[in-house]
Design a protein around this motif. Sequence first.
Motif, PDB file in Angstrom:
ATOM      1  N   ALA A   9      -2.796 -11.162  -7.315  1.00  0.00           N
ATOM      2  CA  ALA A   9      -3.765 -11.371  -6.242  1.00  0.00           C
ATOM      3  C   ALA A   9      -3.539 -12.698  -5.524  1.00  0.00           C
ATOM      4  CB  ALA A   9      -5.181 -11.290  -6.787  1.00  0.00           C
ATOM      5  N   SER A  10      -2.314 -12.908  -5.029  1.00  0.00           N
ATOM      6  CA  SER A  10      -2.051 -14.095  -4.208  1.00  0.00           C
ATOM      7  C   SER A  10      -2.678 -13.897  -2.827  1.00  0.00           C
ATOM      8  CB  SER A  10      -0.551 -14.313  -4.053  1.00  0.00           C
ATOM      9  OG  SER A  10       0.028 -13.284  -3.258  1.00  0.00           O
ATOM     10  N   GLU A  11      -2.839 -14.977  -2.095  1.00  0.00           N
ATOM     11  CA  GLU A  11      -3.470 -14.899  -0.776  1.00  0.00           C
ATOM     12  C   GLU A  11      -2.693 -13.960   0.147  1.00  0.00           C
ATOM     13  OE1 GLU A  11      -4.736 -17.874   2.926  1.00  0.00           O
ATOM     14  OE2 GLU A  11      -4.285 -18.698   0.951  1.00  0.00           O
ATOM     15  N   GLU A  12      -1.360 -14.050   0.144  1.00  0.00           N
ATOM     16  CA  GLU A  12      -0.560 -13.198   1.021  1.00  0.00           C
ATOM     17  C   GLU A  12      -0.619 -11.740   0.577  1.00  0.00           C
ATOM     18  OE1 GLU A  12       2.125 -12.128   4.170  1.00  0.00           O
ATOM     19  OE2 GLU A  12       0.558 -13.610   3.816  1.00  0.00           O
ATOM     20  N   ASN A  13      -0.569 -11.499  -0.720  1.00  0.00           N
ATOM     21  CA  ASN A  13      -0.670 -10.120  -1.195  1.00  0.00           C
ATOM     22  C   ASN A  13      -2.014  -9.503  -0.832  1.00  0.00           C
ATOM     23  OD1 ASN A  13       1.881 -10.235  -2.276  1.00  0.00           O
ATOM     24  ND2 ASN A  13       1.210 -10.390  -4.406  1.00  0.00           N
ATOM     25  N   LEU A  14      -3.081 -10.283  -0.948  1.00  0.00           N
ATOM     26  CA  LEU A  14      -4.401  -9.774  -0.580  1.00  0.00           C
ATOM     27  C   LEU A  14      -4.463  -9.453   0.908  1.00  0.00           C
ATOM     28  CD1 LEU A  14      -6.633 -12.187  -2.679  1.00  0.00           C
ATOM     29  CD2 LEU A  14      -6.331  -9.732  -3.078  1.00  0.00           C
ATOM     30  N   ARG A  15      -3.857 -10.313   1.727  1.00  0.00           N
ATOM     31  CA  ARG A  15      -3.858 -10.066   3.176  1.00  0.00           C
ATOM     32  C   ARG A  15      -3.116  -8.779   3.510  1.00  0.00           C
ATOM     33  NH1 ARG A  15      -0.928 -10.418   7.670  1.00  0.00           N
ATOM     34  NH2 ARG A  15       0.984 -10.984   6.547  1.00  0.00           N
ATOM     35  N   LEU A  16      -1.946  -8.585   2.918  1.00  0.00           N
ATOM     36  CA  LEU A  16      -1.161  -7.378   3.181  1.00  0.00           C
ATOM     37  C   LEU A  16      -1.882  -6.139   2.652  1.00  0.00           C
ATOM     38  CD1 LEU A  16       2.390  -8.752   2.303  1.00  0.00           C
ATOM     39  CD2 LEU A  16       1.513  -8.217   4.593  1.00  0.00           C
ATOM     40  N   SER A  17      -2.495  -6.274   1.488  1.00  0.00           N
ATOM     41  CA  SER A  17      -3.237  -5.162   0.923  1.00  0.00           C
ATOM     42  C   SER A  17      -4.383  -4.752   1.840  1.00  0.00           C
ATOM     43  CB  SER A  17      -3.788  -5.546  -0.457  1.00  0.00           C
ATOM     44  OG  SER A  17      -4.621  -4.538  -0.968  1.00  0.00           O
ATOM     45  N   ASP A  18      -5.065  -5.716   2.439  1.00  0.00           N
ATOM     46  CA  ASP A  18      -6.154  -5.391   3.363  1.00  0.00           C
ATOM     47  C   ASP A  18      -5.635  -4.563   4.538  1.00  0.00           C
ATOM     48  OD1 ASP A  18      -7.892  -6.791   1.760  1.00  0.00           O
ATOM     49  OD2 ASP A  18      -8.036  -8.543   3.084  1.00  0.00           O
ATOM     50  N   GLN A  19      -4.450  -4.907   5.035  1.00  0.00           N
ATOM     51  CA  GLN A  19      -3.866  -4.140   6.140  1.00  0.00           C
ATOM     52  C   GLN A  19      -3.622  -2.691   5.719  1.00  0.00           C
ATOM     53  OE1 GLN A  19      -4.515  -6.170   8.854  1.00  0.00           O
ATOM     54  NE2 GLN A  19      -2.527  -5.539   9.642  1.00  0.00           N
ATOM     55  N   VAL A  20      -3.044  -2.518   4.545  1.00  0.00           N
ATOM     56  CA  VAL A  20      -2.748  -1.168   4.050  1.00  0.00           C
ATOM     57  C   VAL A  20      -4.033  -0.382   3.839  1.00  0.00           C
ATOM     58  CG1 VAL A  20      -1.828   0.155   2.096  1.00  0.00           C
ATOM     59  CG2 VAL A  20      -0.541  -1.803   3.008  1.00  0.00           C
ATOM     60  N   CYS A  21      -4.998  -0.982   3.166  1.00  0.00           N
ATOM     61  CA  CYS A  21      -6.222  -0.259   2.823  1.00  0.00           C
ATOM     62  C   CYS A  21      -7.040   0.085   4.069  1.00  0.00           C
ATOM     63  CB  CYS A  21      -7.054  -1.076   1.840  1.00  0.00           C
ATOM     64  SG  CYS A  21      -6.303  -1.208   0.202  1.00  0.00           S
ATOM     65  N   SER A  22      -7.136  -0.846   5.000  1.00  0.00           N
ATOM     66  CA  SER A  22      -7.857  -0.541   6.241  1.00  0.00           C
ATOM     67  C   SER A  22      -7.153   0.570   7.009  1.00  0.00           C
ATOM     68  CB  SER A  22      -7.984  -1.793   7.110  1.00  0.00           C
ATOM     69  OG  SER A  22      -8.924  -2.697   6.576  1.00  0.00           O
ATOM     70  N   ALA A  23      -5.815   0.535   7.037  1.00  0.00           N
ATOM     71  CA  ALA A  23      -5.074   1.602   7.710  1.00  0.00           C
ATOM     72  C   ALA A  23      -5.328   2.943   7.042  1.00  0.00           C
ATOM     73  CB  ALA A  23      -3.581   1.281   7.719  1.00  0.00           C
ATOM     74  N   LEU A  24      -5.338   2.962   5.708  1.00  0.00           N
ATOM     75  CA  LEU A  24      -5.619   4.209   4.993  1.00  0.00           C
ATOM     76  C   LEU A  24      -7.025   4.723   5.310  1.00  0.00           C
ATOM     77  CD1 LEU A  24      -4.099   3.399   1.480  1.00  0.00           C
ATOM     78  CD2 LEU A  24      -3.180   4.994   3.172  1.00  0.00           C
TER      79      LEU A  24
END
Length: 268
Positions: free
Chosen positions: A145-160
């Motif tokens: 759960a690094s800051e960059e991983n969380l940011r990228l994950s938010d992009q993926v999850c919102s897109a889904l």
Amino acid sequence: MSNDEALRAAYAECAALAASHYENFPVASHLLPRRIRPAVAVIYAFARGADDIADEGDAPPEERLLALEEYRECLRDGSEDGLFLALSDVIERHQLPRQPFFDLLDAFSQDVQKRRYADFPELLDYCRRSADPVGRLMLHLVGEASEENLRLSDQVCSALQLINFYQDMEQDIHENDRIYLPLDEMARFGVDETHLREGVCDEAMRELLAFQLERAEEMMREGSALGPRLKGRFGLEIRLIIQGGLMVLEKLTAQQGSCFSRPRLRRL
């Protein structure tokens, strides 16, 4: 029943629920590291149960909100209920933050009360609480759960989440009188609620949908950098989820003559 037996039964109940629900994206997949599969099933059971409170059955809004408030109390204070017994164990065992769970409950409560979204930022704020918490919890589970991983994950999850909206436009308005398309963008393209209620797939609807799909794809591809950052089975799972989302987008784009069909992915 002893405490250990009750806990094992609670985990088994959550696993059975996760296995019984069809989703276009994997749930507690066997690709995941074995050590986190039970926790993923419990998180899924929590989200599924709260979502069903908001969406299923004929209960009036005040009863739904009260039931979701009871979920909050159980999450905050603990409970001997099977789901929350397992959830408390997962949170303690994996040192998970509680805020993502509360964010999910806020989103489900919002579903009960809010049925239209004025613009895309307002819709994205809903995705921040309805979808992003799941990805964040997954990253915490695997210690990534690094800051960059969380940011990228938010992009993926919102897109889904957005992709799910585009698959369910007719269902959302007919079953729950909800529209998850920004009202200002509907107006810009000349689309109104009649298009959704009557399944009108004219040029205006196709152009609006193409605009939505393109933006979701941009978000997904930006977030796809998350996959290579994550190693092992979890990284493979995330790459498959991202690819699954892109495949659904491709199918939605290809069926522009039928704006309201729901593409399904085969297990393979």
